[in-house]
Design an enzyme around this catalytic site. Structure first.
Site, PDB file in Angstrom:
ATOM      1  N   ILE A   1       1.014  -1.149  -0.148  1.00 26.72           N
ATOM      2  CA  ILE A   1       0.052   0.146   0.066  1.00 26.72           C
ATOM      3  C   ILE A   1       0.957   1.201   0.157  1.00 26.72           C
ATOM      4  O   ILE A   1       0.513   2.239  -0.682  1.00 26.72           O
ATOM      5  CB  ILE A   1      -0.772   0.088   1.287  1.00 26.72           C
ATOM      6  CG1 ILE A   1      -1.986  -1.133   0.910  1.00 26.72           C
ATOM      7  CG2 ILE A   1      -1.498   1.420   1.396  1.00 26.72           C
ATOM      8  CD1 ILE A   1      -2.800  -1.685   1.999  1.00 26.72           C
TER       9      ILE A   1
ATOM     10  N   TYR B   1      -4.733 -19.279   1.343  1.00 28.66           N
ATOM     11  CA  TYR B   1      -3.935 -19.364   2.780  1.00 28.66           C
ATOM     12  C   TYR B   1      -2.450 -18.900   2.666  1.00 28.66           C
ATOM     13  O   TYR B   1      -2.184 -18.077   3.868  1.00 28.66           O
ATOM     14  CB  TYR B   1      -4.004 -20.750   3.457  1.00 28.66           C
ATOM     15  CG  TYR B   1      -5.449 -21.168   3.960  1.00 28.66           C
ATOM     16  CD1 TYR B   1      -6.219 -20.403   4.824  1.00 28.66           C
ATOM     17  CD2 TYR B   1      -6.086 -22.431   3.524  1.00 28.66           C
ATOM     18  CE1 TYR B   1      -7.396 -20.621   5.270  1.00 28.66           C
ATOM     19  CE2 TYR B   1      -7.448 -22.638   3.676  1.00 28.66           C
ATOM     20  CZ  TYR B   1      -8.133 -21.585   4.810  1.00 28.66           C
ATOM     21  OH  TYR B   1      -9.559 -21.991   5.173  1.00 28.66           O
TER      22      TYR B   1
ATOM     23  N   GLU C   1      15.832 -15.839  -0.305  1.00 29.50           N
ATOM     24  CA  GLU C   1      15.121 -15.777  -1.698  1.00 29.50           C
ATOM     25  C   GLU C   1      15.404 -14.370  -2.295  1.00 29.50           C
ATOM     26  O   GLU C   1      15.360 -14.239  -3.471  1.00 29.50           O
ATOM     27  CB  GLU C   1      13.746 -16.357  -1.852  1.00 29.50           C
ATOM     28  CG  GLU C   1      13.402 -17.683  -1.576  1.00 29.50           C
ATOM     29  CD  GLU C   1      13.139 -17.967  -0.239  1.00 29.50           C
ATOM     30  OE1 GLU C   1      13.495 -17.149   0.805  1.00 29.50           O
ATOM     31  OE2 GLU C   1      12.749 -19.266   0.205  1.00 29.50           O
TER      32      GLU C   1
ATOM     33  N   LYS D   1      16.275   9.972  16.198  1.00 28.10           N
ATOM     34  CA  LYS D   1      17.397   8.964  16.526  1.00 28.10           C
ATOM     35  C   LYS D   1      17.373   8.193  15.198  1.00 28.10           C
ATOM     36  O   LYS D   1      18.436   7.491  14.928  1.00 28.10           O
ATOM     37  CB  LYS D   1      16.566   8.096  17.613  1.00 28.10           C
ATOM     38  CG  LYS D   1      17.385   7.062  18.180  1.00 28.10           C
ATOM     39  CD  LYS D   1      17.005   6.544  19.509  1.00 28.10           C
ATOM     40  CE  LYS D   1      17.442   5.391  20.009  1.00 28.10           C
ATOM     41  NZ  LYS D   1      16.645   4.850  21.312  1.00 28.10           N
TER      42      LYS D   1
ATOM     43  N   CYS E   1     -17.832 -15.222 -11.064  1.00 26.10           N
ATOM     44  CA  CYS E   1     -17.188 -16.401 -11.567  1.00 26.10           C
ATOM     45  C   CYS E   1     -18.008 -17.519 -11.027  1.00 26.10           C
ATOM     46  O   CYS E   1     -18.777 -18.065 -11.563  1.00 26.10           O
ATOM     47  CB  CYS E   1     -15.845 -16.375 -11.441  1.00 26.10           C
ATOM     48  SG  CYS E   1     -14.716 -17.082 -12.782  1.00 26.10           S
ATOM     49  N   LEU E   2     -17.324 -18.200 -10.011  1.00 16.84           N
ATOM     50  CA  LEU E   2     -17.913 -19.411  -9.374  1.00 16.84           C
ATOM     51  C   LEU E   2     -19.321 -19.173  -8.946  1.00 16.84           C
ATOM     52  O   LEU E   2     -20.330 -19.826  -9.159  1.00 16.84           O
ATOM     53  CB  LEU E   2     -17.129 -19.931  -8.223  1.00 16.84           C
ATOM     54  CG  LEU E   2     -17.542 -21.179  -7.746  1.00 16.84           C
ATOM     55  CD1 LEU E   2     -17.026 -22.414  -8.486  1.00 16.84           C
ATOM     56  CD2 LEU E   2     -17.228 -21.417  -6.252  1.00 16.84           C
TER      57      LEU E   2
ATOM     58  N   HIS F   1     -14.330 -11.753 -13.688  1.00 17.11           N
ATOM     59  CA  HIS F   1     -14.287 -11.130 -12.336  1.00 17.11           C
ATOM     60  C   HIS F   1     -14.208  -9.570 -12.526  1.00 17.11           C
ATOM     61  O   HIS F   1     -13.222  -9.070 -12.446  1.00 17.11           O
ATOM     62  CB  HIS F   1     -12.834 -11.633 -11.833  1.00 17.11           C
ATOM     63  CG  HIS F   1     -12.872 -12.950 -11.369  1.00 17.11           C
ATOM     64  ND1 HIS F   1     -13.193 -13.475 -10.053  1.00 17.11           N
ATOM     65  CD2 HIS F   1     -12.429 -13.938 -12.050  1.00 17.11           C
ATOM     66  CE1 HIS F   1     -13.207 -14.842 -10.018  1.00 17.11           C
ATOM     67  NE2 HIS F   1     -12.399 -15.307 -11.391  1.00 17.11           N
TER      68      HIS F   1
ATOM     69  N   GLU G   1     -14.578  -7.365 -10.223  1.00 13.41           N
ATOM     70  CA  GLU G   1     -13.856  -7.011  -8.863  1.00 13.41           C
ATOM     71  C   GLU G   1     -12.298  -6.449  -9.402  1.00 13.41           C
ATOM     72  O   GLU G   1     -11.752  -5.561  -8.576  1.00 13.41           O
ATOM     73  CB  GLU G   1     -14.037  -7.877  -7.751  1.00 13.41           C
ATOM     74  CG  GLU G   1     -12.745  -9.030  -7.900  1.00 13.41           C
ATOM     75  CD  GLU G   1     -13.610 -10.292  -8.437  1.00 13.41           C
ATOM     76  OE1 GLU G   1     -14.571  -9.998  -9.282  1.00 13.41           O
ATOM     77  OE2 GLU G   1     -13.132 -11.225  -8.306  1.00 13.41           O
TER      78      GLU G   1
HETATM   79  N1  GLN Z   1     -13.743 -22.989 -10.427  1.00 12.32           N
HETATM   80  C1  GLN Z   1     -14.216 -22.450 -11.345  1.00 12.32           C
HETATM   81  C2  GLN Z   1     -13.705 -22.673 -12.693  1.00 12.32           C
HETATM   82  O1  GLN Z   1     -12.702 -22.756 -12.809  1.00 12.32           O
HETATM   83  C3  GLN Z   1     -14.519 -21.083 -10.911  1.00 12.32           C
HETATM   84  C4  GLN Z   1     -13.351 -20.222 -10.940  1.00 12.32           C
HETATM   85  C5  GLN Z   1     -13.400 -18.884 -10.645  1.00 12.32           C
HETATM   86  O2  GLN Z   1     -14.305 -18.670  -9.707  1.00 12.32           O
HETATM   87  N2  GLN Z   1     -12.430 -18.012 -10.657  1.00 12.32           N
HETATM   88  O3  GLN Z   1     -14.450 -22.178 -13.579  1.00 12.32           O
END
Ligand code: GLN
Length: 543
Positions: A19, A54, A150, A224, A380-381, A506, A508
């Site tokens: 940021i 994660y 690395e 300092k 997407c999903l 996507h 976003e």
């Molecule tokens: N798993 C789903 C696919 O591959 C959606 C992928 C995602 O949401 N980016 O189509």
């Protein structure tokens, strides 16, 4: 050749180096200095595409389809510019290209060494972006902290660039953290001193120290640091935690960072964060609020949905409301009633995802949104969820599913392209990067975007199965966006619902604080109970 700013980190990671880098970009751009930003990630993965959220948080996808670090998202949002694949380098890529060349025999019997072979590869990529973008200043952020094994190659390459270029053309910015010791009620400078010593031992003297802190930093602490680290007192800039990340450029500019950096690099430009300030003002002083439930698999880890979170904040700015997020575990929806977990949410988002865990819970969230007429945005999903739910519960296609989760489904409404008939484009494994989408006139999508052709970024393998287009349409599903040739479904909506829309892409990834994404803006408007796509909300522009 442009000027360079190298940003390194010390003491600990996760103190907002990304940021800070993005903010520096915004400060320079607002002063009329053109910038580009590049991230050098030390890990050995070739890209973060295969890393678990994660490990790494969200994977940010560039227009040209690179799977990159989430910091690129911050960069794009702060400087309001699209970046490309070249803006993201990992040690893995550097090693791979050197080793590929070695196998090809390009080194003709020589010994391959970290210096010069790896460092030359790094330098050529840094110089390459500098040249390609033609920016006045290229800001390069090195991931991790100084001293990481690395990261050595990157630090050495930076040292060499500083050596190769005239003194005034490079600036080294070191971002550190001042821990607070409760027992004595004081901020400690020692870890910063050590990390600067480490950096100097690699041949890099920092020009600027940005000291992150959760407490106000007294002048004597800054003095300092200046003395012990051999940095000008005005170049030691405290960076206390602020309520929104978008405030960071204002804070740093106010503390004289812009003036100092420009002076050192021999550049000119008046400060002008007026419009950025307006964005922050609107963010900090909303009129009212809405609550949006995000139903996902990694909800305890907000970084996994970083761009979704930011897009909601941008949509809040456009609609002048605070957007509060309720994080809902998709798996909880498999064991507890949706009425309990989603009641009171003004809108629901099912974001992108891979893998089966939580899938059925997400389908239940879609049932809840559809039957309770709660605004819903599927990303997407989340679109695949919406289509599956509709197929099962409205169209009566029992067992409808995505073949990602049930390869034997009797009604594979979501499938891989090569499982579908009549589609000639059998493509690679993942559809990545920006693709055009033609919007159906009159659809919610076309009204929200106020145009008929958009480019949006993808990252998925599965697609809407065209074999089910007609039955689903007949039951009330509206296909409101497709690839220009009509062969791929990109957006669908549920007819008769105030706002239930899913995108195969996507959105976003393209929202910016000064240019909120139209679909998020429309979702938040719908959450407020306003007509989802009325007049475009007035948006502050800083482009
Ligand atoms: N798993 C789903 C696919 O591959 C959606 C992928 C995602 O949401 N980016 O189509």
């Amino acid at each position: 050749m442009p000027k360079f700013i190298f940003v390194t980190g010390g003491v600990v990671s996760s103190v907002g180096k990304g940021i800070t880098t993005a903010s520096l970009g915004r400060i320079l751009k607002s002063r009329g200095v053109s910038v580009s930003i590049q991230k050098l990630d030390p890990y050995l993965n070739v890209d973060p595409g295969t890393m678990s959220p994660y490990q790494h948080g969200e994977v940010f996808v560039t227009v040209d389809g690179a799977e990159t670090d989430l910091d690129l998202g911050h960069y794009e949002r702060f400087i309001d510019q699209d970046l490309t694949q070249a803006a993201s380098i990992t040690s893995g890529q550097i090693y791979m290209s050197v080793l590929d060349r070695e196998r090809r025999g390009d080194y003709l019997g020589g010994t391959i060494q970290a210096v010069p072979h790896l460092t030359n590869e790094v330098k050529s990529r840094i110089y390459g972006v500098a040249e390609e973008t033609g920016a006045d200043v290229l800001i390069c952020e090195v991931g991790g902290t100084v001293g990481d094994i690395e990261g050595e190659t990157f630090i050495e390459a930076i040292r060499q660039i500083r050596h190769e270029l005239p003194r005034g053309d490079c600036l080294s910015v070191h971002v550190t953290f001042l821990p607070w010791v409760g027992a004595t009620n004081e901020l400690k400078t020692k870890p910063t001193q050590h990390s600067v010593r480490e950096l100097r031992s690699k041949g890099i003297q920092p020009d600027v120290i940005l000291a992150r802190s959760d407490h106000p930093v007294p002048r004597e602490i800054l003095d300092k640091l200046a003395l012990f680290c051999d940095v000008e007192p005005r170049a030691v800039v405290p960076m206390e935690t602020v309520s929104t990340i978008y405030e960071v450029p204002l804070l740093l500019e106010e503390r004289g960072l812009g003036d100092y950096v420009l002076e050192r690099l021999g550049l000119r430009g008046e400060r002008d964060l007026h419009e950025w300030r307006q964005i922050v003002e609107r963010l900090k002083h909303p009129v009212g609020s809405v609550e949006v439930a995000i139903v996902g698999k990694y909800v305890e880890l907000h970084d996994a949905y970083l761009s979704v979170k930011e897009s909601l904040a941008h949509a809040g700015i456009a609609n002048n409301v605070a957007v509060d997020i309720r994080w809902v575990h998709a798996e909880d929806l498999e064991v507890r009633p949706a009425e309990e977990l989603l009641a009171g949410a003004d809108a629901i988002i099912v974001p992108g995802g891979f893998g089966e865990r939580g899938w059925e819970g997400k389908v239940r969230a879609a049932t809840y949104a559809r039957t309770h007429k709660v605004p819903y945005l599927g990303l997407c999903l989340g679109m695949q969820v919406m289509v599956t739910e509709f197929a099962r519960n409205v169209c009566g296609l029992d067992g409808a599913n995505s073949t990602e989760f049930d390869p034997e489904s009797p009604h594979p409404v979501i499938s891989l392209l090569n499982e579908q008939e009549g589609v000639t484009n059998k493509g690679g494994t993942m559809r990545l990067g920006a693709y055009p989408c033609r919007l159906e006139p009159g659809g919610l999508a076309a009204r929200a975007y106020e145009t008929d052709l958009v480019m949006e970024r993808h990252r998925h393998r599965w697609e809407f199965n065209n074999a089910y287009r007609e039955p689903l349409k007949a039951a009330g599903l509206v296909i409101s966006g497709t690839s220009p040739d009509g062969s791929l479904v990109e957006i669908c909506e549920i007819g008769g619902h105030p706002f239930m829309l899913g995108t195969q892409f996507h959105p976003e990834l393209q929202s910016r604080p000064n240019r909120p994404h139209p679909l998020f803006r429309a979702l938040v408007a719908a959450a407020m109970g306003a007509p989802a796509v009325s007049e475009p909300a007035s948006v502050v522009s800083t482009a």
